[in-house]
Design an enzyme around this catalytic site. Structure first.
Site, mmCIF file in Angstrom:
data_model
loop_
_atom_site.group_PDB
_atom_site.id
_atom_site.type_symbol
_atom_site.label_atom_id
_atom_site.label_comp_id
_atom_site.label_asym_id
_atom_site.label_seq_id
_atom_site.Cartn_x
_atom_site.Cartn_y
_atom_site.Cartn_z
ATOM 1 N N LYS A 190 1.037 -1.269 -0.172
ATOM 2 C CA LYS A 190 0.314 -0.008 0.389
ATOM 3 C C LYS A 190 0.639 0.757 0.002
ATOM 4 O O LYS A 190 0.546 1.983 -0.465
ATOM 5 C CB LYS A 190 -0.924 0.088 1.266
ATOM 6 C CG LYS A 190 -2.230 -0.729 0.660
ATOM 7 C CD LYS A 190 -3.443 -0.927 2.121
ATOM 8 C CE LYS A 190 -4.058 -1.950 1.816
ATOM 9 N NZ LYS A 190 -4.647 -3.019 3.010
ATOM 10 N N LYS A 194 -4.333 -8.718 -9.170
ATOM 11 C CA LYS A 194 -4.619 -8.960 -8.515
ATOM 12 C C LYS A 194 -6.049 -8.388 -8.760
ATOM 13 O O LYS A 194 -6.524 -6.951 -8.570
ATOM 14 C CB LYS A 194 -4.540 -8.625 -7.488
ATOM 15 C CG LYS A 194 -5.470 -9.268 -6.506
ATOM 16 C CD LYS A 194 -5.064 -9.398 -5.256
ATOM 17 C CE LYS A 194 -5.201 -8.156 -4.654
ATOM 18 N NZ LYS A 194 -5.008 -7.910 -2.870
ATOM 19 N N LYS A 251 -10.669 -3.465 -4.429
ATOM 20 C CA LYS A 251 -10.546 -2.262 -4.789
ATOM 21 C C LYS A 251 -10.343 -1.192 -4.563
ATOM 22 O O LYS A 251 -11.077 -0.514 -4.747
ATOM 23 C CB LYS A 251 -11.368 -2.620 -2.603
ATOM 24 C CG LYS A 251 -12.582 -3.701 -2.642
ATOM 25 C CD LYS A 251 -12.899 -3.661 -1.552
ATOM 26 C CE LYS A 251 -14.143 -4.599 -1.245
ATOM 27 N NZ LYS A 251 -14.023 -5.590 0.384
HETATM 28 P P1 TYM Z 1 -10.980 -7.736 2.161
HETATM 29 O O1 TYM Z 1 -11.762 -6.409 2.095
HETATM 30 O O2 TYM Z 1 -9.657 -6.570 1.526
HETATM 31 O O3 TYM Z 1 -10.855 -8.463 0.741
HETATM 32 C C1 TYM Z 1 -12.426 -9.740 1.422
HETATM 33 C C2 TYM Z 1 -11.872 -11.274 1.491
HETATM 34 O O4 TYM Z 1 -12.031 -10.891 0.040
HETATM 35 C C3 TYM Z 1 -10.406 -11.789 -0.325
HETATM 36 N N1 TYM Z 1 -10.533 -11.497 -1.879
HETATM 37 C C4 TYM Z 1 -9.717 -11.777 -3.070
HETATM 38 N N2 TYM Z 1 -10.049 -13.312 -3.177
HETATM 39 C C5 TYM Z 1 -9.362 -13.581 -4.061
HETATM 40 N N3 TYM Z 1 -9.516 -12.749 -5.531
HETATM 41 C C6 TYM Z 1 -8.975 -12.163 -5.151
HETATM 42 N N4 TYM Z 1 -8.614 -10.743 -6.270
HETATM 43 C C7 TYM Z 1 -9.641 -11.216 -4.101
HETATM 44 N N5 TYM Z 1 -9.741 -9.961 -3.979
HETATM 45 C C8 TYM Z 1 -10.055 -9.789 -2.163
HETATM 46 C C9 TYM Z 1 -9.659 -11.160 0.258
HETATM 47 O O5 TYM Z 1 -8.354 -12.157 0.262
HETATM 48 C C10 TYM Z 1 -10.568 -10.974 1.655
HETATM 49 O O6 TYM Z 1 -10.553 -12.586 2.427
HETATM 50 N N6 TYM Z 1 -8.071 -7.456 5.968
HETATM 51 C C11 TYM Z 1 -9.151 -8.578 5.426
HETATM 52 C C12 TYM Z 1 -10.902 -8.147 5.921
HETATM 53 C C13 TYM Z 1 -10.794 -8.095 7.376
HETATM 54 C C14 TYM Z 1 -10.623 -10.010 8.471
HETATM 55 C C15 TYM Z 1 -10.462 -9.886 9.220
HETATM 56 C C16 TYM Z 1 -10.914 -11.201 7.344
HETATM 57 C C17 TYM Z 1 -10.738 -7.520 9.164
HETATM 58 N N7 TYM Z 1 -10.306 -8.317 9.823
HETATM 59 C C18 TYM Z 1 -10.322 -11.543 9.471
HETATM 60 C C19 TYM Z 1 -10.469 -12.654 8.004
HETATM 61 C C20 TYM Z 1 -10.310 -12.623 9.368
HETATM 62 C C21 TYM Z 1 -9.668 -7.689 3.640
HETATM 63 O O7 TYM Z 1 -8.880 -6.227 4.059
HETATM 64 O O8 TYM Z 1 -10.427 -7.671 3.574
#
Ligand code: TYM
Length: 339
Positions: free
Chosen positions: A126, A205, A208
Site C-alpha cells: 500500500k 489482482k 477495491k
Molecule cells: P478485503 O475486504 O480486502 O477482502 C475480502 C475478502 O476477499 C478476498 N479477496 C480476494 N480473493 C481472491 N481474489 C481477489 N482478487 C481478492 N480480493 C480480495 C480477501 O482475501 C478477503 O478474504 N483484512 C481483510 C478483512 C478482515 C478480515 C479479518 C478477514 C478484517 N479482519 C479477520 C479475515 C479475518 C480485508 O481487507 O479483506
C-alpha cells in the site's frame, strides 16, 4: 461448488469459522469467488459455528466520508444476504458492534514483536502504491488477529492476499500464550482451491483500491463497459492462440461449466474460419455474469427496500458475536492481571 483446500495445523477442538470483508468499496468478483462464496456455502455444509463480519474499523484506515462508510456497511450486509447467507446458520455482524476486539488488539500489541508488522507485505504494498500510511494501517494486522482470536476461530476462509495476516495472528496468539498460558486458539487459513487470486480487468489482482474491479451486481451497460476493458491484443479470430495466456479465459473460468469452457478453449486453440474472436468471448462472459447473479440482484432490490430487516439481522448477529468476544476478553484480562 468450490471445495476449500484442507487446512493444515488447525486447532483440533470444535471448529469455528470466521472471516471479514472491508466495506471500503463495493464487493467485487474477487471478494465473491475468493471469500464470500465460501462464507455462504460453508455454513450450509459444515455444522459448526460461523461468524462473518463487516470490517468497518479496518475501513477507517482509508475511509474519510462518513455517509459513504455507513452506506457501504449496509450495502455489504445486503450483499451477503442477497447472495444467500442464511442468518440462522451464520452470524452476520458489524465489527464495530464488538468493541472488545479493540481491547484484545491492545493485549496482543503488548506481547507481539514489532518485526512481525514490519514484515507485513500488504502494508508495504500500500505504501509503495503511494498511500500515505496512518498508524492504523500499520496496526491493521493486530486488529485482524484480535478479530480472529476473539471468537476462538479455528478456520478463516479468505483469499490468498490475507494468508500472511493469518500467519501474523498465529504468531500473536503464540506470543501471548507463551507469556500468560493457553488463552487463544490457533487459527488456520482456508483457501478456495481454484479462485484464491482472482485477476482484475487489467490482469493484476482484482482489488477495491486498484480501480480494476467488477462489482458483483454490475449489469446492463456498465457491465458491458467493464468487460470491454478486459485486456486483449490485436490478433485476429482466425489466428490459433493458446487460451492459457488469455486473461478473458481466467474470467470465463469463474462462470462456465468445465465442458463449455473446454469447448471455447479448443475453438480458440484451433483458430481458422469461424473461430471466436475476443468480442464473442466477451459477449459470452457478459451473458454468464448477468445470468449468474440475476436472482441475487432481485433479492438485493427487495432488501434495499427493507432496511429494518437488515438492521434486525445485524443487531441479532452483534449480540451473539459480542457474548463470545466478551468471554475471550475476560479470559485474556484475567490471564495478564487486569482482573
Ligand atoms: P478485503 O475486504 O480486502 O477482502 C475480502 C475478502 O476477499 C478476498 N479477496 C480476494 N480473493 C481472491 N481474489 C481477489 N482478487 C481478492 N480480493 C480480495 C480477501 O482475501 C478477503 O478474504 N483484512 C481483510 C478483512 C478482515 C478480515 C479479518 C478477514 C478484517 N479482519 C479477520 C479475515 C479475518 C480485508 O481487507 O479483506
Amino acid at each position: 461448488m468450490t471445495l476449500p483446500i484442507a487446512d493444515t495445523g488447525a486447532d483440533a477442538g470444535p471448529k469455528t469459522y470466521l472471516s471479514g470483508v472491508q466495506p471500503s468499496g463495493l464487493q467485487h468478483l474477487g471478494n465473491y469467488f475468493g471469500a464470500i462464496r465460501q462464507h455462504i456455502e460453508l455454513p450450509a455444509r459444515e455444522p459448526a459455528e460461523h461468524f462473518y463480519f463487516i470490517a468497518d474499523y479496518h475501513a477507517l484506515t482509508t475511509s474519510r466520508d462518513r455517509d459513504e462508510l455507513r452506506n457501504r456497511v449496509r450495502e455489504t450486509a445486503i450483499t451477503y444476504l442477497a447472495l444467500g447467507l442464511d442468518p440462522k446458520l451464520a452470524t452476520l455482524f458489524r465489527q464495530s458492534d464488538v468493541p472488545e476486539v479493540q481491547e484484545i488488539t491492545w493485549l496482543l500489541a503488548t506481547t507481539g514483536g514489532l518485526g512481525l508488522l514490519e514484515r507485513a507485505v500488504s502494508f508495504k504494498e500500500k505504501v509503495e502504491r503511494g498511500l500515505k500510511p496512518n498508524i492504523g494501517l500499520f496496526l491493521y494486522p493486530v486488529l485482524m488477529a484480535a478479530d480472529i482470536l476473539a471468537y476462538d476461530s479455528t478456520l478463516v476462509p479468505v483469499g490468498a492476499d490475507q494468508v500472511q495476516h493469518i500467519e501474523i495472528a498465529q504468531d500473536l496468539a503464540a506470543s501471548f500464550n507463551s507469556v500468560y498460558g493457553e488463552v487463544f486458539r490457533r487459527p488456520s487459513a482456508l483457501l478456495s482451491k481454484e479462485h484464491s487470486k482472482v485477476p482484475g480487468l487489467d490482469g493484476q489482482k482484482m482489488s477495491k483500491s486498484y480501480g480494476n474491479s467488477l462489482w458483483i451486481f454490475e449489469s446492463g451497460k456498465p457491465l458491458a463497459k467493464a468487460i470491454g476493458k478486459i485486456a486483449t491484443d490485436s490478433r485476429p479470430p482466425e489466428e490459433a492462440k493458446d487460451p492459457a495466456g488469455l486473461l478473458l479465459f481466467d474470467f470465463l473460468a469463474l462462470f462456465l461449466a468445465p465442458s463449455e469452457l473446454e469447448d471455447w478453449r479448443e475453438r480458440v486453440r484451433r483458430g481458422g474460419v469461424g473461430a471466436p474472436g475476443y468480442g464473442h468471448l466477451k459477449q459470452r462472459l457478459i451473458a454468464a455474469v448477468e445470468e449468474r447473479f440475476a436472482p441475487a440482484r432481485a433479492r438485493r432490490a427487495e432488501l434495499l427496500a427493507d432496511p429494518a430487516e437488515v438492521d434486525r439481522i445485524l443487531e441479532q448477529g452483534a449480540r451473539k458475536a459480542r457474548a463470545r468476544a466478551v468471554a475471550t476478553r475476560d479470559r485474556a484480562f484475567r490471564a495478564c492481571g487486569l482482573r
